[in-house]
Design a protein around this motif. Structure first.
Motif, PDB file in Angstrom:
ATOM      1  N   GLN A  11       1.047  -1.189   0.081  1.00  0.00           N
ATOM      2  CA  GLN A  11       0.110   0.062  -0.042  1.00  0.00           C
ATOM      3  C   GLN A  11       0.854   1.419   0.023  1.00  0.00           C
ATOM      4  O   GLN A  11       0.589   2.234  -0.668  1.00  0.00           O
ATOM      5  CB  GLN A  11      -0.718  -0.185   1.267  1.00  0.00           C
ATOM      6  N   LYS A  12       1.831   1.095   0.918  1.00  0.00           N
ATOM      7  CA  LYS A  12       2.974   2.452   0.760  1.00  0.00           C
ATOM      8  C   LYS A  12       3.492   2.728  -0.505  1.00  0.00           C
ATOM      9  O   LYS A  12       3.477   3.795  -1.102  1.00  0.00           O
ATOM     10  CB  LYS A  12       4.048   2.293   1.874  1.00  0.00           C
ATOM     11  N   ARG A  13       3.826   1.599  -1.321  1.00  0.00           N
ATOM     12  CA  ARG A  13       4.457   1.618  -2.671  1.00  0.00           C
ATOM     13  C   ARG A  13       3.488   2.118  -3.461  1.00  0.00           C
ATOM     14  O   ARG A  13       3.823   3.109  -4.452  1.00  0.00           O
ATOM     15  CB  ARG A  13       4.905   0.286  -3.028  1.00  0.00           C
ATOM     16  N   LEU A  14       2.245   1.681  -3.491  1.00  0.00           N
ATOM     17  CA  LEU A  14       1.237   2.409  -4.333  1.00  0.00           C
ATOM     18  C   LEU A  14       0.889   3.794  -4.048  1.00  0.00           C
ATOM     19  O   LEU A  14       0.815   4.412  -5.143  1.00  0.00           O
ATOM     20  CB  LEU A  14      -0.056   1.507  -4.190  1.00  0.00           C
ATOM     21  N   LEU A  15       0.819   4.277  -2.916  1.00  0.00           N
ATOM     22  CA  LEU A  15       0.714   5.504  -2.479  1.00  0.00           C
ATOM     23  C   LEU A  15       1.826   6.326  -3.132  1.00  0.00           C
ATOM     24  O   LEU A  15       1.265   7.540  -3.678  1.00  0.00           O
ATOM     25  CB  LEU A  15       0.484   5.809  -1.062  1.00  0.00           C
TER      26      LEU A  15
ATOM     27  N   VAL B 264       4.007  10.399  -6.889  1.00  0.00           N
ATOM     28  CA  VAL B 264       5.100  10.529  -7.986  1.00  0.00           C
ATOM     29  C   VAL B 264       4.451  10.893  -9.216  1.00  0.00           C
ATOM     30  O   VAL B 264       5.036  11.802  -9.977  1.00  0.00           O
ATOM     31  CB  VAL B 264       6.330   9.478  -7.990  1.00  0.00           C
ATOM     32  N   TRP B 265       3.700   9.871  -9.887  1.00  0.00           N
ATOM     33  CA  TRP B 265       2.876  10.145 -10.832  1.00  0.00           C
ATOM     34  C   TRP B 265       2.339  11.400 -11.066  1.00  0.00           C
ATOM     35  O   TRP B 265       2.358  12.311 -11.960  1.00  0.00           O
ATOM     36  CB  TRP B 265       2.095   9.014 -11.063  1.00  0.00           C
TER      37      TRP B 265
ATOM     38  N   GLY C 299       1.387  16.769 -13.468  1.00  0.00           N
ATOM     39  CA  GLY C 299       0.904  18.119 -12.977  1.00  0.00           C
ATOM     40  C   GLY C 299      -0.753  18.117 -12.526  1.00  0.00           C
ATOM     41  O   GLY C 299      -1.210  19.118 -12.390  1.00  0.00           O
ATOM     42  N   TYR C 300      -1.500  17.091 -12.588  1.00  0.00           N
ATOM     43  CA  TYR C 300      -2.759  17.025 -12.312  1.00  0.00           C
ATOM     44  C   TYR C 300      -3.316  15.512 -12.073  1.00  0.00           C
ATOM     45  O   TYR C 300      -2.601  14.638 -12.238  1.00  0.00           O
ATOM     46  CB  TYR C 300      -3.652  17.467 -13.740  1.00  0.00           C
TER      47      TYR C 300
ATOM     48  N   TRP D 229      -6.702   8.101  -5.487  1.00  0.00           N
ATOM     49  CA  TRP D 229      -7.033   8.788  -6.540  1.00  0.00           C
ATOM     50  C   TRP D 229      -8.361   9.476  -6.096  1.00  0.00           C
ATOM     51  O   TRP D 229      -8.745  10.532  -6.327  1.00  0.00           O
ATOM     52  CB  TRP D 229      -7.131   8.270  -7.759  1.00  0.00           C
ATOM     53  N   LEU D 230      -9.615   8.853  -5.909  1.00  0.00           N
ATOM     54  CA  LEU D 230     -10.482   9.098  -5.675  1.00  0.00           C
ATOM     55  C   LEU D 230     -10.750  10.083  -4.568  1.00  0.00           C
ATOM     56  O   LEU D 230     -11.339  10.890  -4.484  1.00  0.00           O
ATOM     57  CB  LEU D 230     -11.634   8.011  -5.499  1.00  0.00           C
TER      58      LEU D 230
END
Length: 69
Positions: free
Chosen positions: A15-19, A24-25, A30-31, A57-58
């Motif tokens: 979960q930490k990796r995905l967050l 980063v992405w 930029g959005y 994201w949500l």
């Protein structure tokens, strides 16, 4: 008969990796939502983020879009 379990671990390290990947992405592009898409949304738009990992994201898009969405 043994019930099938969720075969992908829900480990906190994953979960930490995905967050971190999400942050980063979004910083690099930029959005959270492409401006073309954002500008085309009607005032009563509804957005679904189903089965897409941590739900970060949500959660972040909800903070950045009008409460009417």
């Amino acid at each position: 008969m043994k019930p099938y379990g969720y075969w992908l671990a829900r480990a906190s390290e994953e979960q930490k990796r995905l967050l971190e990947r999400h942050h980063v992405w979004t910083k690099s592009i930029g959005y959270l939502l492409h401006p073309t898409v954002r500008n085309a949304l009607p005032e009563d738009a509804r957005i679904a983020d189903i089965g897409t990992g941590t739900g970060i994201w949500l959660a972040e898009i909800a903070k950045n879009l009008p409460s009417t969405y």
